[in-house]
Scaffold this motif. Structure first.
Motif, PDB file in Angstrom:
ATOM      1  N   TYR A  29       0.833  -1.200   0.000  1.00 44.50           N
ATOM      2  CA  TYR A  29       0.000   0.000   0.000  1.00 44.50           C
ATOM      3  C   TYR A  29       0.873   1.258   0.000  1.00 44.50           C
ATOM      4  CZ  TYR A  29      -3.136   3.650   1.607  1.00 44.50           C
ATOM      5  OH  TYR A  29      -3.822   4.820   1.729  1.00 44.50           O
ATOM      6  N   ARG A  30       1.860   1.274   0.890  1.00 45.08           N
ATOM      7  CA  ARG A  30       2.750   2.435   0.977  1.00 45.08           C
ATOM      8  C   ARG A  30       3.560   2.600  -0.307  1.00 45.08           C
ATOM      9  NH1 ARG A  30       4.558   4.195   6.106  1.00 45.08           N
ATOM     10  NH2 ARG A  30       5.787   5.628   4.855  1.00 45.08           N
ATOM     11  N   ALA A  31       3.924   1.483  -0.959  1.00 44.25           N
ATOM     12  CA  ALA A  31       4.676   1.561  -2.215  1.00 44.25           C
ATOM     13  C   ALA A  31       3.851   2.272  -3.280  1.00 44.25           C
ATOM     14  CB  ALA A  31       5.075   0.163  -2.679  1.00 44.25           C
ATOM     15  N   ARG A  32       2.570   1.950  -3.360  1.00 44.73           N
ATOM     16  CA  ARG A  32       1.696   2.594  -4.354  1.00 44.73           C
ATOM     17  C   ARG A  32       1.536   4.075  -4.063  1.00 44.73           C
ATOM     18  NH1 ARG A  32      -1.367  -2.096  -3.568  1.00 44.73           N
ATOM     19  NH2 ARG A  32      -2.804  -0.952  -2.263  1.00 44.73           N
ATOM     20  N   ILE A  33       1.361   4.425  -2.822  1.00 45.74           N
ATOM     21  CA  ILE A  33       1.129   5.827  -2.442  1.00 45.74           C
ATOM     22  C   ILE A  33       2.425   6.638  -2.486  1.00 45.74           C
ATOM     23  CG2 ILE A  33       0.339   7.358  -0.589  1.00 45.74           C
ATOM     24  CD1 ILE A  33      -1.869   5.624  -1.874  1.00 45.74           C
ATOM     25  N   ASP A  34       3.471   6.151  -1.814  1.00 46.56           N
ATOM     26  CA  ASP A  34       4.698   6.922  -1.647  1.00 46.56           C
ATOM     27  C   ASP A  34       5.495   7.095  -2.932  1.00 46.56           C
ATOM     28  OD1 ASP A  34       4.081   7.147   1.022  1.00 46.56           O
ATOM     29  OD2 ASP A  34       5.423   5.546   1.669  1.00 46.56           O
ATOM     30  N   SER A  35       5.460   6.114  -3.817  1.00 44.95           N
ATOM     31  CA  SER A  35       6.265   6.235  -5.031  1.00 44.95           C
ATOM     32  C   SER A  35       5.743   7.330  -5.954  1.00 44.95           C
ATOM     33  CB  SER A  35       6.324   4.900  -5.771  1.00 44.95           C
ATOM     34  OG  SER A  35       5.037   4.515  -6.192  1.00 44.95           O
ATOM     35  N   ASP A  36       4.497   7.742  -5.777  1.00 46.02           N
ATOM     36  CA  ASP A  36       3.935   8.841  -6.566  1.00 46.02           C
ATOM     37  C   ASP A  36       4.290  10.214  -6.002  1.00 46.02           C
ATOM     38  OD1 ASP A  36       2.791   7.109  -8.375  1.00 46.02           O
ATOM     39  OD2 ASP A  36       0.877   7.037  -7.318  1.00 46.02           O
ATOM     40  N   LEU A  37       4.775  10.258  -4.777  1.00 45.47           N
ATOM     41  CA  LEU A  37       5.133  11.524  -4.139  1.00 45.47           C
ATOM     42  C   LEU A  37       6.621  11.775  -4.327  1.00 45.47           C
ATOM     43  CD1 LEU A  37       3.168  11.019  -0.810  1.00 45.47           C
ATOM     44  CD2 LEU A  37       2.459  12.359  -2.787  1.00 45.47           C
ATOM     45  N   ALA A  38       6.962  12.620  -5.241  1.00 45.84           N
ATOM     46  CA  ALA A  38       8.367  12.860  -5.581  1.00 45.84           C
ATOM     47  C   ALA A  38       9.160  13.438  -4.415  1.00 45.84           C
ATOM     48  CB  ALA A  38       8.446  13.793  -6.780  1.00 45.84           C
ATOM     49  N   SER A  39       8.521  14.142  -3.521  1.00 45.23           N
ATOM     50  CA  SER A  39       9.252  14.780  -2.431  1.00 45.23           C
ATOM     51  C   SER A  39       9.782  13.770  -1.415  1.00 45.23           C
ATOM     52  CB  SER A  39       8.359  15.790  -1.718  1.00 45.23           C
ATOM     53  OG  SER A  39       7.250  15.134  -1.135  1.00 45.23           O
ATOM     54  N   ARG A  40       9.194  12.618  -1.325  1.00 45.31           N
ATOM     55  CA  ARG A  40       9.657  11.623  -0.352  1.00 45.31           C
ATOM     56  C   ARG A  40      10.742  10.720  -0.914  1.00 45.31           C
ATOM     57  NH1 ARG A  40       4.894   9.342   3.446  1.00 45.31           N
ATOM     58  NH2 ARG A  40       4.265  11.336   4.266  1.00 45.31           N
ATOM     59  N   CYS A  41      10.760  10.535  -2.209  1.00 46.78           N
ATOM     60  CA  CYS A  41      11.694   9.608  -2.828  1.00 46.78           C
ATOM     61  C   CYS A  41      12.781  10.366  -3.581  1.00 46.78           C
ATOM     62  CB  CYS A  41      10.953   8.672  -3.784  1.00 46.78           C
ATOM     63  SG  CYS A  41       9.758   7.615  -2.932  1.00 46.78           S
ATOM     64  N   SER A  42      13.933   9.750  -3.671  1.00 50.55           N
ATOM     65  CA  SER A  42      15.069  10.357  -4.349  1.00 50.55           C
ATOM     66  C   SER A  42      14.800  10.469  -5.849  1.00 50.55           C
ATOM     67  CB  SER A  42      16.313   9.501  -4.117  1.00 50.55           C
ATOM     68  OG  SER A  42      17.394   9.996  -4.858  1.00 50.55           O
TER      69      SER A  42
END
Length: 95
Positions: A29-42
């Protein structure tokens, strides 16, 4: 004295922070949500060695379950862990 011990025991239980490793469902679930948020991922790609190292480290620290680690390796998602409180703050797309 018994009241003091009972009070101290109660306070220590209330301040106890429960800890559980992130399970596969939460990881997905977090992979689907977080990977779309550029500010959290490098924005820069990480190497395959770093990708595997991050997943293995999080697993060995008890932050993610073994199933979540296998899924992350299979589908290319790695955890980003907060340096200070050792919590998973994001699951990002890697390799």
């Amino acid at each position: 004295m018994i009241k003091t011990l009972a009070l101290a025991g109660t306070l220590s239980l209330l301040s106890f922070e429960s800890f559980a490793a992130m399970d596969l469902e939460t990881y997905e679930y977090r992979a689907r949500i977080d990977s779309d948020l550029a500010s959290r991922c490098s924005t820069r790609p990480i190497s395959y060695q770093e990708f595997i190292m991050r997943i293995d480290w999080a697993f060995h620290q008890g932050l993610i379950t073994e199933r979540a680690a296998y899924w992350g390796k299979a589908y290319g998602y790695y955890p980003v862990v907060d340096f200070f409180d050792r919590t998973v703050v994001a699951i990002c797309k890697g390799v």
